[in-house]
Design a protein around this motif. Structure first.
Motif, short mmCIF file in Angstrom:
data_model
loop_
_atom_site.label_atom_id
_atom_site.label_comp_id
_atom_site.label_asym_id
_atom_site.label_seq_id
_atom_site.Cartn_x
_atom_site.Cartn_y
_atom_site.Cartn_z
N THR A 43 39.85 45.01 110.34
CA THR A 43 40.62 44.80 109.11
C THR A 43 41.37 43.47 109.16
OG1 THR A 43 42.46 46.14 110.00
CG2 THR A 43 40.84 47.26 108.59
N ARG A 44 41.79 43.05 110.35
CA ARG A 44 42.49 41.77 110.48
C ARG A 44 41.57 40.62 110.06
NH1 ARG A 44 42.57 37.49 113.48
NH2 ARG A 44 40.93 38.27 114.89
N LYS A 45 40.33 40.67 110.50
CA LYS A 45 39.39 39.60 110.17
C LYS A 45 39.11 39.54 108.67
CE LYS A 45 37.05 39.35 114.66
NZ LYS A 45 35.78 39.56 115.40
N TYR A 46 39.00 40.71 108.04
CA TYR A 46 38.81 40.71 106.60
C TYR A 46 40.04 40.16 105.88
CZ TYR A 46 34.46 43.41 106.78
OH TYR A 46 33.17 43.82 107.01
N ALA A 47 41.21 40.59 106.30
CA ALA A 47 42.45 40.14 105.66
C ALA A 47 42.60 38.62 105.77
CB ALA A 47 43.65 40.84 106.30
N GLU A 48 42.24 38.06 106.92
CA GLU A 48 42.32 36.61 107.11
C GLU A 48 41.41 35.87 106.14
OE1 GLU A 48 41.50 35.62 111.14
OE2 GLU A 48 43.54 36.06 111.84
N ALA A 49 40.27 36.47 105.81
CA ALA A 49 39.29 35.81 104.95
C ALA A 49 39.65 35.90 103.47
CB ALA A 49 37.91 36.42 105.18
N LEU A 50 40.56 36.79 103.12
CA LEU A 50 40.92 36.96 101.71
C LEU A 50 41.79 35.81 101.22
CD1 LEU A 50 41.80 40.78 101.63
CD2 LEU A 50 39.69 39.69 100.82
N PRO A 51 41.57 35.32 100.00
CA PRO A 51 42.42 34.27 99.44
C PRO A 51 43.84 34.79 99.19
CG PRO A 51 40.33 34.43 98.26
CD PRO A 51 40.44 35.66 99.12
N PRO A 52 44.81 33.89 99.10
CA PRO A 52 46.18 34.31 98.76
C PRO A 52 46.21 35.08 97.44
CG PRO A 52 46.15 32.03 99.49
CD PRO A 52 44.71 32.44 99.33
N GLY A 53 47.08 36.07 97.37
CA GLY A 53 47.17 36.88 96.16
C GLY A 53 46.19 38.04 96.12
N SER A 54 45.39 38.17 97.19
CA SER A 54 44.39 39.25 97.24
C SER A 54 45.02 40.57 97.63
CB SER A 54 43.28 38.89 98.23
OG SER A 54 42.52 37.78 97.78
N PHE A 55 44.23 41.64 97.51
CA PHE A 55 44.69 42.99 97.83
C PHE A 55 43.72 43.68 98.78
CE2 PHE A 55 46.52 41.86 93.80
CZ PHE A 55 47.80 42.42 93.80
N LEU A 56 44.26 44.54 99.63
CA LEU A 56 43.47 45.39 100.52
C LEU A 56 43.84 46.83 100.23
CD1 LEU A 56 41.57 45.95 102.92
CD2 LEU A 56 43.53 45.57 104.45
N ALA A 57 42.85 47.65 99.86
CA ALA A 57 43.08 49.07 99.54
C ALA A 57 42.29 49.93 100.51
CB ALA A 57 42.65 49.36 98.10
N ILE A 58 42.98 50.89 101.14
CA ILE A 58 42.37 51.72 102.18
C ILE A 58 42.68 53.19 101.94
CG2 ILE A 58 42.46 52.33 104.64
CD1 ILE A 58 43.07 49.40 105.26
N THR A 59 41.68 54.06 102.12
CA THR A 59 41.93 55.49 102.29
C THR A 59 41.35 55.89 103.63
OG1 THR A 59 39.90 56.15 101.11
CG2 THR A 59 41.94 56.02 99.82
N HIS A 60 42.00 56.87 104.28
CA HIS A 60 41.68 57.16 105.68
C HIS A 60 42.08 58.60 106.00
CE1 HIS A 60 41.61 56.78 110.05
NE2 HIS A 60 41.22 55.51 109.96
N ALA A 61 41.27 59.26 106.82
CA ALA A 61 41.59 60.62 107.27
C ALA A 61 42.79 60.58 108.22
CB ALA A 61 40.39 61.24 107.97
N CYS A 62 43.71 61.52 108.01
CA CYS A 62 44.97 61.51 108.77
C CYS A 62 45.18 62.82 109.53
CB CYS A 62 46.14 61.28 107.81
SG CYS A 62 47.77 61.30 108.59
N ASN A 63 45.67 62.69 110.75
CA ASN A 63 46.12 63.84 111.54
C ASN A 63 47.57 63.57 111.93
OD1 ASN A 63 46.70 65.86 113.35
ND2 ASN A 63 44.80 65.69 114.49
N PRO A 64 48.51 64.39 111.46
CA PRO A 64 49.92 64.14 111.78
C PRO A 64 50.24 64.26 113.26
CG PRO A 64 49.65 66.29 110.76
CD PRO A 64 48.34 65.59 110.63
N GLY A 65 49.37 64.95 114.02
CA GLY A 65 49.59 65.06 115.46
C GLY A 65 50.84 65.81 115.84
N ASP A 66 51.26 66.74 114.98
CA ASP A 66 52.51 67.46 115.22
C ASP A 66 52.31 68.90 115.68
OD1 ASP A 66 51.48 68.58 112.93
OD2 ASP A 66 53.16 68.04 111.63
#
Length: 280
Positions: free
Chosen positions: A180-203
């Protein structure tokens, strides 16, 4: 390349292994699609025994996608979109949502699943502002070098990169952050990154136990599946500014500046989190 015969006399696109379940095709089946095979349906039935709310994950993700893309095109003024790990085309795809707001929006889909590639190419036939890159999202250099992606980024205008329900299929956390860092670096200023991801609270609570059991049951088909904590998911945005309301359950996510009543907890449905960040 030619199509391959199936045992029932039908045809399947070259390179598609119908005997092994595919993430994209299982997701397609959960959404009521028809581009799937018995191996996908068998795994889906197994998942349903553990987490019967699973179809809600798929539907909630589609609802979130529609909300986010509409806001980005309408309010944020984004005209260029990359849908990485896009999956099989279904109702209300990214280009349909964005171009409903502004017909000038351009969209590039990225996926390397043979089933998705076969259908993705069909998107080129009827929409000159929609392109498909047959590339592996876990290899940013490969994706960013693809002519369709490179062309979209070359103008230097803001781009919205969407990575929905895909990053949790990369087992190594540090590798995922680097991607994700490499993609973010390649995005022009003013761009957006949108992510959905499976979550485990680990509690150690009910949701923790449920998703732990789920991962164990499906690891033969999806050995790299990794549910992560909210903190880990948030870190995937790197140094980008995560917009309000932050990384939250999809049912809680809303466009910045709009308040909603917090929905009640609904079991396994709450294992999917999402967020949107902006690059300064």
């Amino acid at each position: 390349m030619t199509d391959q015969p199936m045992n029932d006399g039908g045809l399947v696109a070259y390179g598609i292994d119908t005997t092994r379940p595919s993430v994209a095709r299982v997701y397609d089946y959960a959404l009521g699609g028809k581009d799937n095979y018995e191996s996908d349906r068998a795994l889906y039935r197994q998942i349903m025994k553990i987490a019967p709310e699973t179809p809600e994950w798929a539907r909630e993700n589609r609802r979130w996608l529609s909300t986010v893309i509409t806001w980005l095109a309408e309010e944020a003024g984004v005209r260029r979109f990359i849908d990485a790990g896009s999956g099989l085309p279904t109702a209300e795809n990214t280009h349909q949502i964005a171009q409903k707001v502004n017909a000038a929006c351009s969209v590039v889909y990225v996926d390397n699943d043979p089933s998705v590639v076969a259908h993705g190419r069909a998107l080129l036939l009827d929409n000159d502002r929609t392109q498909f890159a047959a590339a592996d999202l876990t290899k940013p250099e490969e994706v960013l070098a693809d002519p369709a992606v490179a062309g979209l980024l070359a103008a230097g205008e803001p781009v919205a990169l969407v990575m929905a329900l895909m990053l949790h299929h990369i087992a190594d956390y540090e590798e995922t952050r680097e991607i994700t860092r490499k993609y973010a670096e390649a995005l022009p200023p003013g761009s957006f990154l949108a992510i959905t991801h499976a979550c485990n609270p680990g509690d150690g609570g009910p949701l923790d136990q449920l998703v732990t059991e789920l991962v164990e049951k499906v690891k033969h088909a999806f050995p790299t599946l990794a549910f992560r904590s909210v903190e880990e998911i948030s870190s995937l945005f790197g140094g980008l500014e995560i917009l309000s309301p932050g990384v939250v359950r999809l049912a809680e996510w809303h466009v910045p500046g709009v308040r909603i009543d917090e929905p009640p907890l609904t079991g396994a449905r709450d294992a999917i989190y999402g967020g949107v960040a902006r690059k300064a």
